[in-house]
Design an enzyme around this catalytic site. Structure first.
Site, mmCIF file in Angstrom:
data_model
loop_
_atom_site.group_PDB
_atom_site.id
_atom_site.type_symbol
_atom_site.label_atom_id
_atom_site.label_comp_id
_atom_site.label_asym_id
_atom_site.label_seq_id
_atom_site.Cartn_x
_atom_site.Cartn_y
_atom_site.Cartn_z
ATOM 1 N N ASN A 93 -6.481 9.450 7.430
ATOM 2 C CA ASN A 93 -5.633 9.447 6.329
ATOM 3 C C ASN A 93 -6.404 8.790 5.131
ATOM 4 O O ASN A 93 -5.617 9.043 4.347
ATOM 5 C CB ASN A 93 -4.257 7.969 6.525
ATOM 6 N N SER A 116 0.813 -1.520 -0.091
ATOM 7 C CA SER A 116 0.231 0.184 0.106
ATOM 8 C C SER A 116 0.258 1.611 0.467
ATOM 9 O O SER A 116 1.788 1.544 -1.003
ATOM 10 C CB SER A 116 -0.790 0.116 1.428
ATOM 11 N N ALA A 140 2.816 2.753 18.276
ATOM 12 C CA ALA A 140 3.820 1.942 17.295
ATOM 13 C C ALA A 140 2.649 1.835 16.935
ATOM 14 O O ALA A 140 2.006 1.106 16.222
ATOM 15 C CB ALA A 140 4.056 0.508 17.766
ATOM 16 N N GLU A 183 -11.000 6.715 8.728
ATOM 17 C CA GLU A 183 -9.827 7.162 9.380
ATOM 18 C C GLU A 183 -9.138 8.851 8.674
ATOM 19 O O GLU A 183 -9.591 8.532 7.678
ATOM 20 C CB GLU A 183 -8.290 5.635 9.056
HETATM 21 C C1 G16 Z 1 -3.193 0.235 6.624
HETATM 22 C C2 G16 Z 1 -4.128 -0.101 7.216
HETATM 23 C C3 G16 Z 1 -5.011 1.124 7.641
HETATM 24 C C4 G16 Z 1 -4.196 2.197 8.570
HETATM 25 C C5 G16 Z 1 -2.739 2.046 7.976
HETATM 26 C C6 G16 Z 1 -1.118 3.077 8.497
HETATM 27 O O1 G16 Z 1 -3.377 1.425 5.312
HETATM 28 O O2 G16 Z 1 -5.252 -0.516 6.601
HETATM 29 O O3 G16 Z 1 -6.127 1.367 8.838
HETATM 30 O O4 G16 Z 1 -4.593 3.452 9.027
HETATM 31 O O5 G16 Z 1 -2.296 1.201 7.335
HETATM 32 O O6 G16 Z 1 -1.242 2.091 10.360
HETATM 33 P P1 G16 Z 1 -0.502 2.077 10.741
HETATM 34 O O7 G16 Z 1 -0.461 3.575 11.552
HETATM 35 O O8 G16 Z 1 0.021 1.355 12.022
HETATM 36 O O9 G16 Z 1 0.846 2.230 10.504
HETATM 37 P P2 G16 Z 1 -2.800 0.875 4.164
HETATM 38 O O10 G16 Z 1 -3.477 1.777 3.284
HETATM 39 O O11 G16 Z 1 -1.830 1.390 4.412
HETATM 40 O O12 G16 Z 1 -3.079 -0.413 3.938
#
Ligand code: G16
Length: 545
Positions: free
Chosen positions: A384, A69, A508, A382
């Site tokens: 983001n 992603s 984290a 979210e």
């Molecule tokens: C993934 C998750 C999201 C999350 C993001 C960041 O997004 O599907 O729900 O907000 O990672 O997560 P973290 O802050 O734990 O690194 P994506 O778009 O990278 O698959």
């Protein structure tokens, strides 16, 4: 060859790389995600688990998506998708972690058989797994390992090759509902485009889209897929002028580089390439097209971002109004789900102005999705830009079966029914969310500036902090407070007290080897100062053990 021997022989072709300092591979926010060269053995073992899960769930198809992603090009990831297109059930994340971390091939076969016995899985029934990958070149090695596991585990599979993450989620649900009354759509990539394009036309119903929309595709899989999708919109029904930029998937190193939704959200500025056009309505996808952020660069006031919180409040307010016009207000519970990253101003706007219930969950769409399912209409995003709107079966039936008493009521019911098809019901989907936003802006006859006027965000800052061991940091209260390391939260509390309307937390990351710090306050300089203070706390505690 016997089942066990086949797994043993195949596993030897895809060994697991031991991690430094004896660390374990962990099924994180979005599956296993790390440097791609560590993932071949992981992908193999995930294949075995997906096969077990399919058998456990009476041969329903399970999905596996190979993507990292928003992460840099050198990373990759593997995640499992459950039969209705949802993220893997959390109890099984633990099993995935156990299976993946087996130190030897023999241990792997032993743990696999232990799971078969404990979960009472019948190995003689069919199993089916479908999978896809984003445009990262490392995806090829990983799908080879995955397919080898599926062959060894006597599992039927379909390789959908290159897909966006939400397309794979769609295909899993479409596969498992095919030929049933709740059929989700044709089981093909074309079926996905056709379903969304037709719903888009119905939802627009003669409304006009104002000007050109520029879409930054993060140089990821969203680029080619958006080009493809646009061919399915009938030009005589909806004039949709889209300029696709950052759609270079031939140079892997430019994926997510200085562009895409994560860049825009964290840097709070437009991608430098192509040069931003003042006033242009622009949005960014992330590397696998499941996140969406809108923005424009104002000739007078500069960059202005409309993130997941804004999309959420826009959708909740529009759908709430439609529900009222449709005469369904007393029958439908609408709720909004956010995480700690949601701007405090958005939470206030939704709860006090829109008068809707807001629930906060830990980060990860799997958490938000689950809570959103508790409403007739559950809006979850979210900050983001990752999210969607879920409609319960009762809500969808009501949109279809309610007998309208007036043209206005009919219009509202038709639009709601179209939104039910337009909005991806399995997971956040940048393409479908973008169309939803365009529909809403067209219905309201709004520019991005009109949308931005609904409320004023508190200035905020999000910082990525590298620490020696991010696992030292544990959270509580939907990630709003640190429970470990001891003393760190007290220091954050002290820092927050120094500023007006301030809030800050640290956690984290579950997808990157880092911690994240979020801070908001009454003014930009205070938000920045607070973020800097909390970053220093995290750096100190992260290196002191
Ligand atoms: C993934 C998750 C999201 C999350 C993001 C960041 O997004 O599907 O729900 O907000 O990672 O997560 P973290 O802050 O734990 O690194 P994506 O778009 O990278 O698959």
């Amino acid at each position: 060859m016997a089942h066990n021997d086949k797994i043993l022989a195949a596993s030897q072709k895809h060994p697991l790389v031991p991690l430094e300092r004896g660390q374990l591979y962990k099924y994180g926010t979005a599956g296993f995600r790390m440097r791609a060269d560590l993932l071949e053995g992981v992908a193999f073992r995930v294949g075995l688990l997906a096969a077990l899960r399919s058998r456990k769930l009476n041969s329903q198809a399970i999905g596996v998506m190979i993507t990292a992603s928003h992460n840099p090009a050198v990373d990759n990831g593997v995640k499992i998708v459950d039969p209705m297109g949802e993220m893997l059930e959390q109890d099984w994340e633990r099993l995935a972690t156990a299976l993946v971390n087996c130190p030897t091939h023999e241990d792997l076969v032993e743990v696999y058989n232990k799971l078969v016995a404990e979960l009472k899985i019948d190995l003689t029934i069919p199993a089916k797994v479908i999978y896809g990958r984003d445009t990262r070149p490392s995806g090829h090695t990983l799908v080879t390992a995955l397919a080898d596991a599926l062959v060894a585990a006597d599992t039927e599979y379909v390789d959908y090759k290159i897909l966006t993450t939400p397309q794979l989620h769609y295909l899993v649900r479409a596969t498992n509902t095919e030929g049933t009354p709740s059929s989700y759509g044709k089981v093909s990539e074309v079926g996905y485009y056709e379903k969304i394009a037709s719903a888009f036309v119905r939802a627009m119903k003669g409304r006009k889209i104002d000007g050109t929309l520029t879409v930054d595709c993060a140089n990821g899989v969203g680029g080619p897929k958006l080009h493809e999708f646009l061919k399915y919109i009938p030009k005589d029904k909806v004039a949709f002028d889209v300029k696709v930029v950052n759609d270079d998937v031939l140079r892997p190193e430019v994926l997510n580089l200085d562009c895409g939704a994560d860049f825009v959200k964290t840097k709070q500025r437009a991608p430098p390439i192509p040069k931003p056009q003042p006033g242009a309505r622009t949005c960014s996808f992330d590397g696998d097209a499941d996140r969406l952020i809108y923005y424009w660069v104002d000739p007078q006031t500069g960059f202005f971002m409309l993130d997941g919180d804004r999309i959420s409040s826009l959708a909740a307010s529009f759908i709430g109004d439609l529900i009222e016009s449709a005469g369904l207000k007393d029958d439908m519970r609408i709720g909004v789900v956010q995480t700690a990253y949601a701007n405090g101003a958005s939470t206030n706007y939704i709860s006090q102005h829109l008068k809707l219930k807001v629930i906060c969950t830990p980060t990860g769409v799997k958490h938000l999705h689950h809570v959103a399912q508790g409403f007739d209409i559950g809006v979850y995003f979210e900050a983001n830009g990752h999210g969607t709107v879920l409609f319960s079966p009762d809500a969808l039936n009501a949109f279809r079966d309610t007998k309208p008493q007036s043209p206005a009521q009919k219009d509202a019911l038709d639009t709601l029914a179209a939104l039910g098809d337009l909005i991806n019901q399995t997971v956040g989907d940048a393409l479908s969310d973008m169309l939803m936003v365009e529909v809403i802006l067209a219905h309201k006859n709004w520019t991005l500036r009109d949308w931005a006027m609904t409320y004023t965000d508190l200035p905020n800052r999000l910082v990525r902090v590298e620490v020696a061991d991010k696992d030292l940091f544990e959270t509580t209260d939907a990630e709003r407070r640190l429970s470990k390391p001891s003393g760190a939260q007290e220091e954050i509390d002290e820092a927050v007290k120094k500023y007006k309307d301030a809030r800050s937390f640290a956690r984290a990351s579950g997808t990157e080897n880092a911690c994240r710090v979020y801070a908001e306050a009454a003014t930009r300089s205070e938000a920045n100062e607070l973020a800097d203070r909390v970053v220093r706390v995290i750096e100190r505690y992260g290196s002191s053990q």
